[in-house]
Design an enzyme around this catalytic site. Structure first.
Site, PDB file in Angstrom:
ATOM      1  CG  HIS A 262      -2.263  -0.770   0.763  1.00  7.35           C
ATOM      2  ND1 HIS A 262      -2.211  -1.915   0.012  1.00  7.35           N
ATOM      3  CD2 HIS A 262      -3.566  -0.531   0.984  1.00  7.35           C
ATOM      4  CE1 HIS A 262      -3.444  -2.353  -0.203  1.00  7.35           C
ATOM      5  NE2 HIS A 262      -4.292  -1.531   0.378  1.00  7.35           N
TER       6      HIS A 262
ATOM      7  CG  ASP B 221      -7.610   7.479   9.269  1.00  8.95           C
ATOM      8  OD1 ASP B 221      -7.581   7.499  10.507  1.00  8.95           O
ATOM      9  OD2 ASP B 221      -7.403   8.475   8.558  1.00  8.95           O
TER      10      ASP B 221
ATOM     11  CD  GLU C 183      -8.305  10.767  11.550  1.00 11.30           C
ATOM     12  OE1 GLU C 183      -8.775  11.097  10.441  1.00 11.30           O
ATOM     13  OE2 GLU C 183      -7.659   9.730  11.745  1.00 11.30           O
TER      14      GLU C 183
HETATM   15  P1  FAD Z   1       4.229  -1.825   2.191  1.00  5.64           P
HETATM   16  O1  FAD Z   1       3.690  -0.737   1.367  1.00  5.64           O
HETATM   17  O2  FAD Z   1       4.112  -3.196   1.650  1.00  5.64           O
HETATM   18  O3  FAD Z   1       5.649  -1.525   2.744  1.00  5.64           O
HETATM   19  C1  FAD Z   1       6.026  -0.232   3.169  1.00  5.64           C
HETATM   20  C2  FAD Z   1       7.520  -0.191   3.511  1.00  5.64           C
HETATM   21  O4  FAD Z   1       7.757  -0.956   4.682  1.00  5.64           O
HETATM   22  C3  FAD Z   1       8.406  -0.807   2.431  1.00  5.64           C
HETATM   23  O5  FAD Z   1       9.643  -0.127   2.415  1.00  5.64           O
HETATM   24  C4  FAD Z   1       8.587  -2.226   2.897  1.00  5.64           C
HETATM   25  O6  FAD Z   1       9.792  -2.791   2.414  1.00  5.64           O
HETATM   26  C5  FAD Z   1       8.610  -2.047   4.407  1.00  5.64           C
HETATM   27  N1  FAD Z   1       8.069  -3.197   5.104  1.00  5.64           N
HETATM   28  C6  FAD Z   1       6.900  -3.837   4.892  1.00  5.64           C
HETATM   29  N2  FAD Z   1       6.750  -4.829   5.788  1.00  5.64           N
HETATM   30  C7  FAD Z   1       7.843  -4.791   6.577  1.00  5.64           C
HETATM   31  C8  FAD Z   1       8.275  -5.554   7.687  1.00  5.64           C
HETATM   32  N3  FAD Z   1       7.547  -6.568   8.171  1.00  5.64           N
HETATM   33  N4  FAD Z   1       9.462  -5.246   8.262  1.00  5.64           N
HETATM   34  C9  FAD Z   1      10.212  -4.222   7.791  1.00  5.64           C
HETATM   35  N5  FAD Z   1       9.862  -3.473   6.743  1.00  5.64           N
HETATM   36  C10 FAD Z   1       8.680  -3.753   6.150  1.00  5.64           C
HETATM   37  N6  FAD Z   1      -0.826   5.441   7.145  1.00  5.64           N
HETATM   38  C11 FAD Z   1      -1.093   5.950   8.367  1.00  5.64           C
HETATM   39  O7  FAD Z   1      -0.192   6.189   9.167  1.00  5.64           O
HETATM   40  N7  FAD Z   1      -2.386   6.203   8.737  1.00  5.64           N
HETATM   41  C12 FAD Z   1      -3.438   5.923   7.942  1.00  5.64           C
HETATM   42  O8  FAD Z   1      -4.570   6.165   8.323  1.00  5.64           O
HETATM   43  C13 FAD Z   1      -3.169   5.361   6.655  1.00  5.64           C
HETATM   44  N8  FAD Z   1      -4.181   5.042   5.832  1.00  5.64           N
HETATM   45  C14 FAD Z   1      -3.908   4.503   4.611  1.00  5.64           C
HETATM   46  C15 FAD Z   1      -4.974   4.169   3.765  1.00  5.64           C
HETATM   47  C16 FAD Z   1      -4.737   3.619   2.527  1.00  5.64           C
HETATM   48  C17 FAD Z   1      -5.895   3.256   1.641  1.00  5.64           C
HETATM   49  C18 FAD Z   1      -3.399   3.434   2.094  1.00  5.64           C
HETATM   50  C19 FAD Z   1      -3.111   2.890   0.737  1.00  5.64           C
HETATM   51  C20 FAD Z   1      -2.325   3.767   2.919  1.00  5.64           C
HETATM   52  C21 FAD Z   1      -2.576   4.310   4.184  1.00  5.64           C
HETATM   53  N9  FAD Z   1      -1.547   4.643   5.050  1.00  5.64           N
HETATM   54  C22 FAD Z   1      -1.824   5.154   6.295  1.00  5.64           C
HETATM   55  C23 FAD Z   1      -0.140   4.496   4.649  1.00  5.64           C
HETATM   56  C24 FAD Z   1       0.450   3.185   5.134  1.00  5.64           C
HETATM   57  O9  FAD Z   1       0.824   3.313   6.493  1.00  5.64           O
HETATM   58  C25 FAD Z   1       1.687   2.867   4.312  1.00  5.64           C
HETATM   59  O10 FAD Z   1       1.273   2.636   3.000  1.00  5.64           O
HETATM   60  C26 FAD Z   1       2.473   1.687   4.831  1.00  5.64           C
HETATM   61  O11 FAD Z   1       3.505   1.492   3.911  1.00  5.64           O
HETATM   62  C27 FAD Z   1       1.726   0.408   5.109  1.00  5.64           C
HETATM   63  O12 FAD Z   1       1.402  -0.317   3.988  1.00  5.64           O
HETATM   64  P2  FAD Z   1       1.787  -1.874   3.800  1.00  5.64           P
HETATM   65  O13 FAD Z   1       1.580  -2.678   5.014  1.00  5.64           O
HETATM   66  O14 FAD Z   1       1.080  -2.262   2.574  1.00  5.64           O
HETATM   67  O15 FAD Z   1       3.373  -1.783   3.590  1.00  5.64           O
END
Ligand code: FAD
Length: 521
Positions: A87, A153, A266
């Protein structure tokens, strides 16, 4: 050491060179679930960056992850990216011609409940780094009536993914971001070592990995603090025409102590028009509610502001006491008279509110469209000027999705963690432009919106604002250095210590892979 660092720091978008032996490494990882069907790992929610990994590994344990990291370390060029739920917006979880670890393969591992310092202490749950927060919520509430204290969120994000960034929602003013609500982690470092870390044990790795953009290790397990889950939530929205009144009330609400104020604070900006995507219709909470613009003052500007609040309660709470508590707080707010919406929903329904948005967006076909989002933290001292220049001018017609703006308290962020926040005052604001790009030819192309984001960032630099990008993304070393400021040296030292070959999270584009052999002196 200096010569080593010069080699280490990323110059520009350099890509790792492919080595003929990389394919052999993959075939040497026998016993691991590996696929070369890599299409989904080559894209993300942002929808503007694409990259083809060499292979995707579905690890079944930290042991698998350590094996993959060590195998990559034995090559000259291979990198490793943990992928949570993909994401990210700018390819942060990608590994161009490297190994992607699909962390969700471990999402059902070890959910274990316990209490710090024996049964009388704070309760916690140990969760896998690849678990979705939505799953954490469902298990904690249904099995034990407990819930994490700090959320995002949207809960379709992984524990490891948000802990690598911060994790912010309307509870962060009280409990801090999600990174401040974790007491222990298991992390596989870039050296391929599996380490248990906490404030007391291997603390440098613990602090580094929290908000560390995946640079220091892969979080395979996290210990998340819990609280009693409420049964219900009173969910309220009130509308302001003046930014000054909006910020004054929001800042007052986040200053109140637990038990004296709302449990969630918020807010967002919306357009002063009947635009279904950006305007008045986006404010009512329930389909039966209607926004009545007649109540707005005649001198209201191009944008309006909405505070979003929630108070937790239990079924046993007497309705009249609840009404009195809410009225005591809402009665002190200076919103536009009569422009207030409220509903009572279950706690689960409240926390899963963005899932419904996701379902609707999928039906409309915009969930998979590009999302050139911009997330920033802006100091209280600059937020009024940001309102005048950005909300009221550059994006006065909206961004095709929510524009969040609400205050957070710096005192709730641990400066030992890697995440960066503004320093000049205790209050800073999160600003999130959550753009949904309609399919062409209906709306502007994603590149135009990326350019608009860059113009906003540039405006903040030009005006000397105290701000940081949240979920940062930069293409040059100078910008990363500026982002980390006086913490840059610490960041580099931690990288050299925990990921000396710069194998991990190459999609963040901070460092480039050090080819073997490596000699650190
Ligand atoms: P990825 O996008 O898959 O990874 C993000 C980064 O973390 C990459 O660099 C990856 O290599 C690294 N990573 C992933 N897993 C691990 C692990 N286990 N150990 C170490 N590194 C790791 N953020 C907020 O703070 N508040 C919100 O309300 C919020 N709402 C969101 C709503 C939507 C619809 C979206 C798309 C994003 C939102 N986000 C929010 C942002 C979100 O926190 C980031 O996108 C975050 O990267 C989490 O997504 P993911 O788990 O898919 O991680």
């Amino acid at each position: 050491m200096i010569a080593y660092l010069e080699h280490f720091v990323h110059g520009n978008d350099a890509e790792s060179r492919q080595d003929d032996t990389d394919g052999d490494v993959v075939s040497s990882l026998d016993g691991l679930e590996i696929t070369t069907a890599t299409a989904s790992a080559g894209k993300d929610f942002g929808g503007t960056k694409f990259s083809k990994p060499l292979a995707v590994i579905r690890p079944s344990s930290a042991v698998d992850i350590a094996r993959a990291v060590r195998a990559a370390a034995a090559t000259a060029n291979l990198t490793v990216a943990a992928r949570g739920n993909g994401h990210s917006i700018n390819g942060q979880a990608m590994a161009h011609r490297g190994l992607v670890l699909d962390m969700r393969a471990m999402e059902n591992h070890c959910f274990r409940f316990g209490a710090e310092n024996g049964s009388g202490g704070l309760r916690y749950v140990d969760v896998p780094g690849g678990a979705l927060w939505e799953d954490v919520l469902k298990r904690c509430v249904s099995q034990f009536g407990l819930a994490p204290r700090s959320w995002t969120d949207y809960l379709g994000l992984t524990v490891g993914g948000t802990l690598s960034n911060g994790g912010v929602s309307g509870q962060a003013f009280r409990y801090g971001p999600q990174t401040a609500n974790v007491t222990e982690m298991e992390v596989v470092t870039g050296r391929g070592e599996t380490v248990i870390c906490s404030e007391k044990q291997n603390s440098e790795l613990f602090f580094a990995a929290l908000g560390g953009l995946g640079q220091f290790g892969i979080i395979t397990r996290a210990r998340v603090l819990l609280q009693q889950a409420p049964d219900m939530v009173r969910w309220i929205r009130v509308v302001y025409s003046e930014f000054e009144a909006y910020t004054r009330d929001a800042e007052w609400l986040v200053s109140l102590r637990e038990g004296e104020g709302f449990d969630y604070v918020e807010g967002f900006v919306f357009v002063n028009s009947d635009d279904p995507c950006n305007g008045w219709p986006t404010v009512p909470i329930h389909p039966n509610q209607r926004f009545d613009p007649v109540r707005l003052p005649s001198n209201a500007g191009p944008v309006l502001y909405c505070l979003e609040l929630a108070l937790h309660y239990r079924h046993s709470h007497h309705p009249s006491t609840l009404d009195m508590e809410v009225e005591k707080l809402v009665g002190r707010l200076r919103f536009v008279e009569g422009v207030k919406f409220e509903v009572d929903v279950s706690y689960m329904e409240f926390l899963l509110r963005v899932k419904r948005v996701e379902e609707e967006a999928k039906v409309k076909g915009i969930w998979d469209a590009p999302h050139p989002w911009l997330n920033m933290f802006i100091s209280k001292s600059n937020i009024a000027e940001f309102d005048r220049e950005v909300f009221k001018k550059i994006i006065k017609n909206g961004v095709g999705g929510p524009i969040l703006v609400y205050p957070l308290l710096r005192s709730k962020w641990d400066s030992r963690h890697s995440v960066m926040v503004p320093e000049s005052s205790n209050i800073f604001y999160i600003v999130a432009l959550l753009r949904f790009v309609p399919a062409a030819p209906k709306g502007p192309h994603a590149e135009i919106l990326v350019a608009q984001n860059n113009a906003i960032i540039q405006l903040c630099y030009n005006r000397g604002f105290d701000f940081k990008l949240y979920l940062p993304h930069y293409n040059s070393q100078e910008n990363w250095m500026r982002h980390f400021g006086d913490k840059w040296t610490r960041f580099i030292d931690r990288k050299a210590n925990f990921d000396p070959l710069a194998l991990l999270a190459p999609g963040q584009k901070i460092f480039s892979r050090i080819p073997q052999p490596l000699s650190i002196t």
